[in-house]
Write a protein that holds these residues in place. Structure first.
Motif, PDB file in Angstrom:
ATOM      1  N   GLY A 270       0.879  -1.055   0.110  1.00  0.00           N
ATOM      2  CA  GLY A 270       0.034  -0.101   0.096  1.00  0.00           C
ATOM      3  C   GLY A 270       0.867   1.237  -0.095  1.00  0.00           C
ATOM      4  O   GLY A 270       2.201   1.279   0.297  1.00  0.00           O
TER       5      GLY A 270
ATOM      6  N   ALA B 297      -3.690   9.122  -4.818  1.00  0.00           N
ATOM      7  CA  ALA B 297      -4.315   8.062  -4.531  1.00  0.00           C
ATOM      8  C   ALA B 297      -4.275   7.332  -5.939  1.00  0.00           C
ATOM      9  O   ALA B 297      -4.094   5.953  -5.812  1.00  0.00           O
ATOM     10  CB  ALA B 297      -5.790   8.209  -4.248  1.00  0.00           C
TER      11      ALA B 297
ATOM     12  N   ALA C 130      -2.626   3.804  -6.780  1.00  0.00           N
ATOM     13  CA  ALA C 130      -3.503   2.654  -7.341  1.00  0.00           C
ATOM     14  C   ALA C 130      -2.576   2.104  -8.458  1.00  0.00           C
ATOM     15  O   ALA C 130      -2.636   0.813  -8.850  1.00  0.00           O
ATOM     16  CB  ALA C 130      -4.797   3.101  -7.374  1.00  0.00           C
TER      17      ALA C 130
ATOM     18  N   CYS D 274      -5.051  -2.390  -9.488  1.00  0.00           N
ATOM     19  CA  CYS D 274      -6.590  -2.422  -8.927  1.00  0.00           C
ATOM     20  C   CYS D 274      -6.773  -3.859  -9.045  1.00  0.00           C
ATOM     21  O   CYS D 274      -6.095  -4.639  -9.888  1.00  0.00           O
ATOM     22  CB  CYS D 274      -7.429  -1.574 -10.008  1.00  0.00           C
ATOM     23  SG  CYS D 274      -7.008   0.099  -9.854  1.00  0.00           S
TER      24      CYS D 274
ATOM     25  N   VAL E  84      -8.142  -1.986  -5.506  1.00  0.00           N
ATOM     26  CA  VAL E  84      -7.669  -1.587  -4.358  1.00  0.00           C
ATOM     27  C   VAL E  84      -8.637  -1.239  -3.225  1.00  0.00           C
ATOM     28  O   VAL E  84      -9.600  -0.953  -3.565  1.00  0.00           O
ATOM     29  CB  VAL E  84      -6.679  -0.162  -4.603  1.00  0.00           C
ATOM     30  CG1 VAL E  84      -5.487  -0.409  -5.056  1.00  0.00           C
ATOM     31  CG2 VAL E  84      -7.305   1.016  -4.945  1.00  0.00           C
TER      32      VAL E  84
ATOM     33  N   VAL F 257      -9.566   2.069  -0.614  1.00  0.00           N
ATOM     34  CA  VAL F 257      -9.158   3.391  -0.321  1.00  0.00           C
ATOM     35  C   VAL F 257      -9.421   3.688   1.203  1.00  0.00           C
ATOM     36  O   VAL F 257     -10.552   3.371   1.546  1.00  0.00           O
ATOM     37  CB  VAL F 257      -9.593   4.406  -1.021  1.00  0.00           C
ATOM     38  CG1 VAL F 257      -9.176   5.904  -0.665  1.00  0.00           C
ATOM     39  CG2 VAL F 257      -9.359   3.975  -2.360  1.00  0.00           C
TER      40      VAL F 257
ATOM     41  N   VAL G 169     -11.149   4.984  -8.229  1.00  0.00           N
ATOM     42  CA  VAL G 169      -9.822   5.388  -6.895  1.00  0.00           C
ATOM     43  C   VAL G 169     -10.096   6.791  -6.549  1.00  0.00           C
ATOM     44  O   VAL G 169     -10.302   7.238  -5.573  1.00  0.00           O
ATOM     45  CB  VAL G 169      -8.524   5.018  -7.186  1.00  0.00           C
ATOM     46  CG1 VAL G 169      -7.412   5.603  -6.421  1.00  0.00           C
ATOM     47  CG2 VAL G 169      -8.332   3.647  -7.206  1.00  0.00           C
TER      48      VAL G 169
ATOM     49  N   ALA H 295     -11.430   8.601  -3.335  1.00  0.00           N
ATOM     50  CA  ALA H 295     -10.501   9.510  -2.584  1.00  0.00           C
ATOM     51  C   ALA H 295     -11.394  10.770  -2.444  1.00  0.00           C
ATOM     52  O   ALA H 295     -11.107  11.223  -1.219  1.00  0.00           O
ATOM     53  CB  ALA H 295      -9.255   9.506  -3.551  1.00  0.00           C
TER      54      ALA H 295
ATOM     55  N   LEU I 156      -4.810   9.391   3.141  1.00  0.00           N
ATOM     56  CA  LEU I 156      -5.622   8.161   2.727  1.00  0.00           C
ATOM     57  C   LEU I 156      -4.499   6.941   2.599  1.00  0.00           C
ATOM     58  O   LEU I 156      -3.311   7.484   2.518  1.00  0.00           O
ATOM     59  CB  LEU I 156      -6.157   8.414   1.364  1.00  0.00           C
ATOM     60  CG  LEU I 156      -7.283   9.250   1.238  1.00  0.00           C
ATOM     61  CD1 LEU I 156      -7.625   9.270  -0.129  1.00  0.00           C
ATOM     62  CD2 LEU I 156      -8.529   8.893   1.972  1.00  0.00           C
ATOM     63  N   TRP I 157      -4.810   5.735   3.142  1.00  0.00           N
ATOM     64  CA  TRP I 157      -4.016   4.628   2.744  1.00  0.00           C
ATOM     65  C   TRP I 157      -4.774   3.849   1.682  1.00  0.00           C
ATOM     66  O   TRP I 157      -5.786   3.591   1.813  1.00  0.00           O
ATOM     67  CB  TRP I 157      -3.883   3.901   4.002  1.00  0.00           C
ATOM     68  CG  TRP I 157      -2.826   2.455   3.907  1.00  0.00           C
ATOM     69  CD1 TRP I 157      -3.389   1.339   3.946  1.00  0.00           C
ATOM     70  CD2 TRP I 157      -1.643   2.552   3.788  1.00  0.00           C
ATOM     71  NE1 TRP I 157      -2.370   0.229   3.922  1.00  0.00           N
ATOM     72  CE2 TRP I 157      -1.235   1.055   3.806  1.00  0.00           C
ATOM     73  CE3 TRP I 157      -0.509   3.295   3.498  1.00  0.00           C
ATOM     74  CZ2 TRP I 157       0.023   0.628   3.534  1.00  0.00           C
ATOM     75  CZ3 TRP I 157       0.625   2.859   3.403  1.00  0.00           C
ATOM     76  CH2 TRP I 157       0.947   1.403   3.482  1.00  0.00           C
ATOM     77  N   VAL I 158      -3.927   3.677   0.668  1.00  0.00           N
ATOM     78  CA  VAL I 158      -4.586   3.081  -0.541  1.00  0.00           C
ATOM     79  C   VAL I 158      -3.764   1.561  -0.599  1.00  0.00           C
ATOM     80  O   VAL I 158      -2.438   1.585  -0.551  1.00  0.00           O
ATOM     81  CB  VAL I 158      -3.965   3.780  -1.801  1.00  0.00           C
ATOM     82  CG1 VAL I 158      -4.674   2.926  -3.029  1.00  0.00           C
ATOM     83  CG2 VAL I 158      -4.776   5.100  -1.819  1.00  0.00           C
ATOM     84  N   GLU I 159      -4.303   0.493  -0.381  1.00  0.00           N
ATOM     85  CA  GLU I 159      -3.607  -0.797  -0.517  1.00  0.00           C
ATOM     86  C   GLU I 159      -4.207  -1.803  -1.242  1.00  0.00           C
ATOM     87  O   GLU I 159      -5.685  -1.690  -1.547  1.00  0.00           O
ATOM     88  CB  GLU I 159      -3.430  -1.277   1.027  1.00  0.00           C
ATOM     89  CG  GLU I 159      -4.757  -1.855   1.730  1.00  0.00           C
ATOM     90  CD  GLU I 159      -4.619  -2.706   2.894  1.00  0.00           C
ATOM     91  OE1 GLU I 159      -3.488  -2.285   3.565  1.00  0.00           O
ATOM     92  OE2 GLU I 159      -5.205  -3.482   3.514  1.00  0.00           O
TER      93      GLU I 159
END
Ligand code: GDP
Ligand code: MN
Length: 399
Positions: free
Chosen positions: A22, A31, A35, A40, A42, A44, A68, A72, A88-91
């Motif tokens: 992430g 974001a 991603a 993807c 992902v 958010v 995404v 976001a 934000l943490w995008v993983e």
């Protein structure tokens, strides 16, 4: 000190726990870029110091880059229980087969570590605890015995994590315990720990509270500080070099020495009041320090009276008295002040204070009398205090 999810996951990753790849993002553009790198779909995720983000719309699954960006935009600026989302943490999204729960925390009552493990994760553990307590398997760990693989194995068996590989679960629990201990955490909670559709365990959420007293062995704590939400009063006090802890009551407390400050807080509640704070001005009680302390209390709207409790040792009574008078000259204090001044040169101090006494500044012969007087000036005995168990309406009236 509470960590954000991504900080907790970084800590976990350093102990080899299975975390999704992430990246942090502060804007929808960032974001999307994140991603793009991760691939993807992902998830958010809002990074705020509170749980229940999913229910509040702070966790969204995005199938493609357009989604995404939309997610976001929706999450940034969202208010989740008073915490506005700024990061934000995008993983990488995980395909979930089952959600479990695991936590370690310090249990001061038993002087042990308490571990909780449940096959019912992803929901509020308080609900599980209330509705089906048997669904949570608890263990107590004596810190001197430690937590061995056999303990972990028995624990997994008793919790029964359907579909999970027991050896893998044992590895995860051991690593989590190491992160808890070596990271100097008071609490580590993973909800959910998931079983993926391809049968692996993955840490999907991270709640971590660190023991601030362990800061000296953790240079990384400084970075966490920058994101930590602080009580505005504490921030103000700490920036003035005062030892301050905000509390819920209405009697402001100023004392010299942590022991005396704690005793003052206790005495206020013993006589039926409640302290608005703990404040230790340390050894010096000069005008500088006293003004700073009074200013901090003055800015706290819940303070109705101020209890200054000084026992002079190295600090001399006349310095304290002059400090109080000078501070009152500098700061327009909204609340009446009650002073208890004892110890070295207290008589000299009293002589200085006596001509200035009024209903705004009172002297009490001892600590107990001072606490009583201050509580009285603050509006009397509080309904929720042990000595004043009255009705809630009474308390409303008193305020
Ligand atoms: P919380 O609501 O603040 O506890 O945030 P969590 O990180 O625990 O996320 C809430 C819920 O979102 C989880 O219990 C999952 O059901 C779901 N979730 C989080 N990450 C993923 C993911 O990667 N894939 C899927 N399918 N669901 C996820
Ligand atoms: Mn969660």
């Amino acid at each position: 000190m509470d960590l954000l999810e991504h900080q907790g996951k970084e800590l976990f990753a350093s102990f080899g726990l299975p975390i999704s790849p992430g990246a942090l993002a502060l804007t929808p553009t960032e974001a999307v870029a994140a991603a793009e790198r991760i691939g993807c779909p992902v998830v958010v995720k809002a990074q705020v110091h509170t749980g229940g983000r999913g229910k509040a719309g702070g966790i969204r699954l995005a199938e493609d880059l357009e989604a995404v960006s939309r997610c976001a935009e929706k999450i940034l600026g969202l208010d989740i229980k008073g915490h506005v989302v700024r990061r934000l943490w995008v993983e990488a999204a995980t395909d979930i087969a089952a959600e479990f729960y695991v936590s370690f925390m310090l249990d001061r009552g038993t002087r042990r570590h308490l571990g909780m493990l449940s096959a019912q994760g992803g929901v509020d553990i308080e609900d599980v605890s209330a509705n089906s307590p048997e669904a949570i398997s608890r263990i107590q760990i004596d810190p001197s015995d430690g937590f061995a693989a056999d303990d972990a194995r028995n624990w997994v068996t008793s919790a029964g994590l359907p579909g999970a590989d027991v050896s893998e679960a044992v590895e995860v629990l051991l690593a989590l315990y190491r992160a808890y201990r070596e990271g100097d955490a008071d609490l580590i909670e993973v909800n959910p720990l998931v079983l993926t559709t391809d049968g692996r365990l993955q840490v999907l959420d991270a709640k971590v509270t660190l023991d601030s007293s362990a800061r000296f062995r953790h240079p990384e704590y400084d970075a966490y500080d920058k994101t930590a939400p602080r009580d505005a009063r504490e921030q103000q006090a700490h920036s003035r070099g005062l030892q301050y802890v905000g509390l819920e009551g209405n009697v402001g407390v100023i004392a010299n020495g942590a022991g005396l400050a704690m005793a003052s807080v206790d005495m206020v509640s013993d006589v039926g009041g409640s302290a608005a704070n703990f404040l230790d001005i340390g050894g010096g009680a000069n005008a500088e320090v006293m003004s700073a302390a009074l200013e901090v209390l003055n800015d706290d709207p819940s303070v109705r009276a101020i209890f200054i409790n000084i026992f002079g040792g190295i600090t001399k009574g006349e310095e304290v008295a002059n400090g109080i008078i000078e501070a009152m000259r500098r700061v327009d204090i909204a609340s009446p002040i009650v002073v208890r001044l004892d110890g070295t040169n207290s008589a000299e101090g009293w002589n200085i204070l006596r001509p200035r006494l009024s209903d705004r500044l009172e002297l009490a012969p001892d600590m107990l009398a001072a606490a009583r007087l201050a509580v009285g000036r603050a509006g009397g005995v509080q309904a929720d205090s042990p000595a004043g168990a009255g009705s809630g309406a009474l308390e409303e009236g008193a305020r």
